[in-house]
Enzyme design. Structure first.
Site, PDB file in Angstrom:
ATOM      1  N   GLU A  48       4.761  47.166  -9.616  1.00 47.85           N
ATOM      2  CA  GLU A  48       4.454  48.060 -10.836  1.00 47.85           C
ATOM      3  C   GLU A  48       3.537  49.479 -10.269  1.00 47.85           C
ATOM      4  O   GLU A  48       3.381  49.585  -9.024  1.00 47.85           O
ATOM      5  CB  GLU A  48       2.947  47.310 -11.285  1.00 47.85           C
ATOM      6  CG  GLU A  48       1.861  47.106 -10.393  1.00 47.85           C
ATOM      7  CD  GLU A  48       0.754  46.191 -10.379  1.00 47.85           C
ATOM      8  OE1 GLU A  48       1.192  44.810 -10.450  1.00 47.85           O
ATOM      9  OE2 GLU A  48      -0.268  46.305 -10.889  1.00 47.85           O
ATOM     10  N   LYS A  50       1.349  52.494  -9.065  1.00 50.26           N
ATOM     11  CA  LYS A  50       0.123  52.748  -8.501  1.00 50.26           C
ATOM     12  C   LYS A  50      -0.568  53.853  -9.317  1.00 50.26           C
ATOM     13  O   LYS A  50       0.147  54.979  -9.182  1.00 50.26           O
ATOM     14  CB  LYS A  50       0.120  52.853  -6.950  1.00 50.26           C
ATOM     15  CG  LYS A  50      -1.280  53.165  -6.579  1.00 50.26           C
ATOM     16  CD  LYS A  50      -0.815  53.082  -4.713  1.00 50.26           C
ATOM     17  CE  LYS A  50      -2.377  52.927  -4.252  1.00 50.26           C
ATOM     18  NZ  LYS A  50      -3.376  54.039  -4.637  1.00 50.26           N
ATOM     19  N   ASP A  52      -3.117  56.745 -10.331  1.00 46.46           N
ATOM     20  CA  ASP A  52      -3.970  57.582  -9.471  1.00 46.46           C
ATOM     21  C   ASP A  52      -5.265  57.857 -10.309  1.00 46.46           C
ATOM     22  O   ASP A  52      -5.331  58.927 -10.990  1.00 46.46           O
ATOM     23  CB  ASP A  52      -3.043  58.785  -9.250  1.00 46.46           C
ATOM     24  CG  ASP A  52      -3.780  59.620  -8.206  1.00 46.46           C
ATOM     25  OD1 ASP A  52      -4.788  59.076  -7.486  1.00 46.46           O
ATOM     26  OD2 ASP A  52      -3.388  60.728  -7.902  1.00 46.46           O
ATOM     27  N   TYR A 158      -4.998  45.489 -14.019  1.00 47.72           N
ATOM     28  CA  TYR A 158      -3.833  44.917 -12.943  1.00 47.72           C
ATOM     29  C   TYR A 158      -4.303  43.926 -12.029  1.00 47.72           C
ATOM     30  O   TYR A 158      -3.584  43.440 -11.287  1.00 47.72           O
ATOM     31  CB  TYR A 158      -3.355  46.124 -12.272  1.00 47.72           C
ATOM     32  CG  TYR A 158      -4.421  46.908 -11.552  1.00 47.72           C
ATOM     33  CD1 TYR A 158      -5.292  46.439 -10.505  1.00 47.72           C
ATOM     34  CD2 TYR A 158      -4.620  48.364 -11.863  1.00 47.72           C
ATOM     35  CE1 TYR A 158      -5.927  47.394  -9.869  1.00 47.72           C
ATOM     36  CE2 TYR A 158      -5.374  49.271 -11.277  1.00 47.72           C
ATOM     37  CZ  TYR A 158      -6.258  48.556 -10.128  1.00 47.72           C
ATOM     38  OH  TYR A 158      -7.093  49.312  -9.698  1.00 47.72           O
ATOM     39  N   LYS A 246       3.574  54.323  -1.098  1.00 48.48           N
ATOM     40  CA  LYS A 246       3.561  55.741  -1.513  1.00 48.48           C
ATOM     41  C   LYS A 246       4.708  56.414  -1.791  1.00 48.48           C
ATOM     42  O   LYS A 246       5.805  56.357  -1.027  1.00 48.48           O
ATOM     43  CB  LYS A 246       2.534  56.316  -0.723  1.00 48.48           C
ATOM     44  CG  LYS A 246       1.405  55.630  -0.395  1.00 48.48           C
ATOM     45  CD  LYS A 246       0.149  55.546  -1.511  1.00 48.48           C
ATOM     46  CE  LYS A 246      -0.967  56.066  -1.649  1.00 48.48           C
ATOM     47  NZ  LYS A 246      -1.615  56.524  -0.520  1.00 48.48           N
ATOM     48  N   CYS A 351     -15.944  75.124  24.691  1.00 48.46           N
ATOM     49  CA  CYS A 351     -16.742  74.455  23.272  1.00 48.46           C
ATOM     50  C   CYS A 351     -16.879  75.697  22.522  1.00 48.46           C
ATOM     51  O   CYS A 351     -17.799  76.364  23.137  1.00 48.46           O
ATOM     52  CB  CYS A 351     -17.728  73.632  23.300  1.00 48.46           C
ATOM     53  SG  CYS A 351     -18.372  73.081  21.703  1.00 48.46           S
ATOM     54  N   CYS A 354     -20.947  75.367  21.915  1.00 42.31           N
ATOM     55  CA  CYS A 354     -22.122  75.097  22.905  1.00 42.31           C
ATOM     56  C   CYS A 354     -21.681  75.807  24.642  1.00 42.31           C
ATOM     57  O   CYS A 354     -22.456  75.952  25.172  1.00 42.31           O
ATOM     58  CB  CYS A 354     -22.485  73.725  23.162  1.00 42.31           C
ATOM     59  SG  CYS A 354     -21.408  72.746  24.134  1.00 42.31           S
ATOM     60  N   CYS A 369     -15.179  68.567  24.229  1.00 39.85           N
ATOM     61  CA  CYS A 369     -16.348  69.427  24.621  1.00 39.85           C
ATOM     62  C   CYS A 369     -17.202  68.192  25.757  1.00 39.85           C
ATOM     63  O   CYS A 369     -17.267  67.150  25.197  1.00 39.85           O
ATOM     64  CB  CYS A 369     -17.274  69.640  23.563  1.00 39.85           C
ATOM     65  SG  CYS A 369     -18.894  70.151  23.955  1.00 39.85           S
ATOM     66  N   CYS A 375     -24.760  69.627  23.031  1.00 36.09           N
ATOM     67  CA  CYS A 375     -23.679  70.360  21.989  1.00 36.09           C
ATOM     68  C   CYS A 375     -24.335  70.018  20.451  1.00 36.09           C
ATOM     69  O   CYS A 375     -24.243  69.053  19.872  1.00 36.09           O
ATOM     70  CB  CYS A 375     -22.250  69.924  22.119  1.00 36.09           C
ATOM     71  SG  CYS A 375     -21.204  70.574  20.945  1.00 36.09           S
TER      72      CYS A 375
HETATM   73  S1  IVH Z   1      -4.029  46.037  -6.900  1.00 39.34           S
HETATM   74  C1  IVH Z   1      -6.443  43.244  -4.494  1.00 39.34           C
HETATM   75  N1  IVH Z   1      -2.768  47.737  -8.292  1.00 39.34           N
HETATM   76  O1  IVH Z   1      -5.219  51.476  -5.348  1.00 39.34           O
HETATM   77  C2  IVH Z   1      -5.629  44.351  -4.741  1.00 39.34           C
HETATM   78  N2  IVH Z   1      -4.331  48.836  -7.389  1.00 39.34           N
HETATM   79  O2  IVH Z   1      -5.439  52.162  -2.852  1.00 39.34           O
HETATM   80  C3  IVH Z   1      -6.231  45.238  -5.773  1.00 39.34           C
HETATM   81  N3  IVH Z   1      -4.572  51.051  -7.592  1.00 39.34           N
HETATM   82  O3  IVH Z   1      -8.511  50.384  -5.017  1.00 39.34           O
HETATM   83  C4  IVH Z   1      -5.677  46.467  -6.038  1.00 39.34           C
HETATM   84  N4  IVH Z   1      -3.009  51.018  -9.080  1.00 39.34           N
HETATM   85  O4  IVH Z   1      -8.043  51.377  -7.351  1.00 39.34           O
HETATM   86  C5  IVH Z   1      -3.561  47.418  -7.602  1.00 39.34           C
HETATM   87  N5  IVH Z   1      -1.408  48.669  -9.946  1.00 39.34           N
HETATM   88  C6  IVH Z   1      -2.391  48.531  -9.117  1.00 39.34           C
HETATM   89  C7  IVH Z   1      -2.894  49.883  -8.756  1.00 39.34           C
HETATM   90  C8  IVH Z   1      -4.001  49.804  -7.812  1.00 39.34           C
HETATM   91  C9  IVH Z   1      -4.044  51.983  -8.587  1.00 39.34           C
HETATM   92  C10 IVH Z   1      -5.687  51.413  -6.906  1.00 39.34           C
HETATM   93  C11 IVH Z   1      -6.953  50.685  -6.895  1.00 39.34           C
HETATM   94  C12 IVH Z   1      -7.138  50.358  -5.402  1.00 39.34           C
HETATM   95  C13 IVH Z   1      -6.433  51.543  -4.786  1.00 39.34           C
HETATM   96  C14 IVH Z   1      -5.928  50.799  -3.496  1.00 39.34           C
END
Ligand code: IVH
Length: 626
Positions: A48, A50, A52, A158, A246, A351, A354, A369, A375
């Site tokens: 699914e 991710k 942002d 999610y 990612k 450094c 310092c 350093c 320092c």
């Molecule tokens: S699952 C135990 N699903 O990504 C698993 N996280 O990098 C809980 N996030 O803190 C997370 N989309 O804020 C999950 N489809 C998705 C997500 C997701 C965004 C975020 C979430 C998490 C962060 C981790």
């Protein structure tokens, strides 16, 4: 004034990251190995987008929304219930849910709403936001819920936290159940048969990315079967059953105007690129890390070429990239645009803060350093780290404030934070004339400091800022030793080879480098004295996982040997540790219990000689409750 704090009933985890196809294949292989599944045994996942945004945990009791909390540090978040109630996608009542149900997901803002909000703000002379994620965070964290109401926030569910009854048997069904309960779930969520299928879906989501209308930064994979998720469990901050794949970072070209050297808390000299500002993935970037001396020279510490051996010079055109929250980095240099008069960069050997010699240990890529406590840069950075969010997290005492106190000579080391009131106190009056301070804020500060005198051992250890000892290692080490006194005694003993040293390096996640860093810190008279001065002001809480106390194996040293049939060795070890046991690889007089499967050999013999209690796998499972 801020938000109240909420301790999450179930920790809010983060995700382990993958950056390429091989990482995804490895994830699948790791899970199969952990569960002892053959390479061709069926194993389904979900994939699914991710999102942002920022994560939010919604608690429902008897169908009513009773609490909404931000992630915070994963254990303690902020109470934003009033604000969450204003978000249309978040139902305030649900029917047919378990009595207690925590729904987790992401709050975000769409591209269109973000553009409109910024236009509105600009018109009114208000604050504009760099990107939709900042806009969502800024809008959710409004002390006045009426402001949040006017902001177009959205929410995708999610995941979940505390539940009085399971939602379903699989991730797919659980998400479907949440959807039927009235939550928005992401329509691009798919069930996949294995890595190839997951990667196909990743590509498909990547192709749709530009037209979704909201920001995503990758794809999240999860093991579909919830019983398997449960067996896989978690490392300290990330579940073993999930992975964030990612998208490649965004890139931009700009000019390198100067190189500054920053000195960190461990004395490391870090070169920072000052750039002609450029937009990378929606954010204006004017600084980027250049890592270290070798990186600028175009060769790593083994003499191998970086970027084809091209060095980086002031005046060059450089490529910068940003991946999520990570600090921007310089990735490449365009030699065809190099000015004729550009000179190779000479890295300082003193450094800049310092004047002490800055040296490189053989094999270390970093120049440091040697000034130590003299320092000022190291002292200030140590203090900033000490008060940071994952460390002491003292409200009202952030990086800016400790820096000012240090400059005035009021706080020169962590212990002095706790004597600030005593020394400058009635300091209330002294602070009164200080910029930004008044009687009320000073009183609040002293209260906030007092609140942190009681501190978990793991946070204290992390706060000390010992090189290589990060947040999750601190938690593991604290859990292992339990109390400050035990930790201190063990670190002194572990400086020499022997049982204490083996015990330290036997902790999963603690290697030789970290062990040496820890023991050297405790062996350094100045550092040790500084720690002792600090601890004298604290009430250090014992660190043991809550579950450990009522488990029959808590505090016991357990050894596994022979073949285990119902679980893999890794699973057995993780499970035992989660119940507070120490798992050791060898039998000694300290061993409390040997779990011996078929084929057990010398260890079983030794245990018998030493009179160590021995049981088989079924006995063990019965002992720990299945
Ligand atoms: S699952 C135990 N699903 O990504 C698993 N996280 O990098 C809980 N996030 O803190 C997370 N989309 O804020 C999950 N489809 C998705 C997500 C997701 C965004 C975020 C979430 C998490 C962060 C981790």
């Amino acid at each position: 004034m801020g938000f109240g704090k909420i301790t999450h009933a179930v920790r809010m985890m983060s995700l382990a990251n993958a950056f390429d196809d091989a990482d995804v294949a490895e994830f699948d292989a790791r899970i199969r190995s952990y569960l002892n599944l053959a390479a061709d045994a069926p194993l389904a996942y979900t994939a699914e987008p991710k999102i942002d945004g920022l994560s939010l945990s919604l608690r429902y009791e008897n169908g009513r929304l009773v609490q909404a909390a931000t992630r915070g540090d994963g254990e303690v978040g902020e109470n934003v219930t009033a604000n969450a109630r204003t978000i249309d996608d978040i139902p305030v009542e649900v029917t047919g849910a378990p009595e207690v149900m925590e729904v987790r997901g992401e709050v975000y803002m769409s591209h269109a709403d973000f553009a409109a909000l910024n236009a509105r703000q600009a018109e009114r002379g208000g604050k504009t936001f760099a990107n939709p994620r900042n806009a969502a965070a800024g809008s959710l964290r409004q002390l006045d819920a009426q402001i949040t109401r006017a902001r177009p926030l959205r929410f995708f569910a999610y995941s979940w936290g505390d539940l009085s009854a399971p939602l379903a048997a699989t991730q797919t069904q659980a998400i479907e159940r949440l959807r039927r309960l009235g939550f928005r779930t992401n329509p691009l969520t798919r069930r996949c048969d294995g890595p190839q299928d997951m990667l196909d879906h990743y590509r498909s989501i990547e192709e749709q990315r530009a037209t979704l209308g909201y920001d995503i930064d990758g794809v999240v994979y999860k093991v579909d079967d919830l019983a398997l998720q449960n067996r896989l469990g978690s490392r300290s901050t990330t579940p073993r059953w999930a992975l964030a794949h990612k998208f490649p970072a965004e890139l931009a070209w700009t000019r390198l105007e100067a190189i500054d050297i920053q000195v960190g808390r461990t004395g490391a000299l870090s070169p920072v690129a000052r750039l002609t500002p450029v937009t990378v993935g929606g954010v204006v970037v004017s600084n980027a890390t250049l890592h270290n001396e070798d990186y600028i020279a175009g060769r790593d510490s083994r003499g191998e070429e970086i970027r084809g051996g091209k060095d980086i010079r002031i005046g060059d055109w450089v490529q910068v990239y940003r991946a999520g929250d990570v600090i921007p980095k310089v990735a490449d240099v365009d030699l065809s645009k190099r000015p004729d008069d550009a000179e190779p960069y000479v890295f300082p050997t003193k450094c800049p803060e310092c004047g002490s010699d800055a040296l490189r240990e053989p094999g270390d890529a970093v120049r440091r350093c040697t000034g130590g406590v003299v320092c000022p840069a190291q002292a200030v950075e140590k203090l900033k780290h000490f008060v940071s969010r994952a460390a002491f997290d003292i409200e009202g005492l952030g990086a800016r404030q400790v820096e000012a106190f240090y400059t005035d000579g009021w706080i020169t080391e962590p212990a002095e934070i706790f004597t600030l009131e005593e020394r400058y106190g009635r300091g209330l009056r002294a602070l009164k004339n200080r910029e930004g301070w008044g009687e009320k804020s000073a009183t609040n500060l002293f209260r906030a400091i007092d609140e942190k005198r009681r501190i978990p051992l793991s946070r204290l250890l992390f706060a000390l800022g010992i090189r290589h000892v990060g947040e999750s290692a601190s938690a593991l080490i604290a859990n292992h030793y339990g109390t400050w006194d035990a930790l201190e005694e063990a670190m002194v003993a572990a400086a020499e080879p022997g049982q204490a040293r083996e015990d330290l390096t036997g902790i999963d996640g603690v290697g030789e480098v970290m062990a040496t860093s820890l023991t050297s810190a405790f062996a350094n008279p100045a550092e040790r004295a500084s720690m002792d001065r600090l601890v004298a002001h604290l009430d250090v809480q014992e660190s043991r996982r809550a579950v450990a106390a009522d488990s029959p194996v808590a505090g016991k040293t357990v050894v596994f040997t022979g073949t285990l049939e119902k679980m893999t060795r890794a699973e057995a070890k993780a499970r035992a540790e989660s119940l507070g046991a120490k798992v050791s690889g060898s039998v000694s007089a300290k061993t409390d219990l040997l779990v011996a499967g078929p084929g057990a050999g010398s260890k079983a013999k030794k245990a018998a000689e030493l009179g160590v209690e021995t049981m088989d796998e079924d006995g063990w499972l019965a002992l720990i409750g299945g």
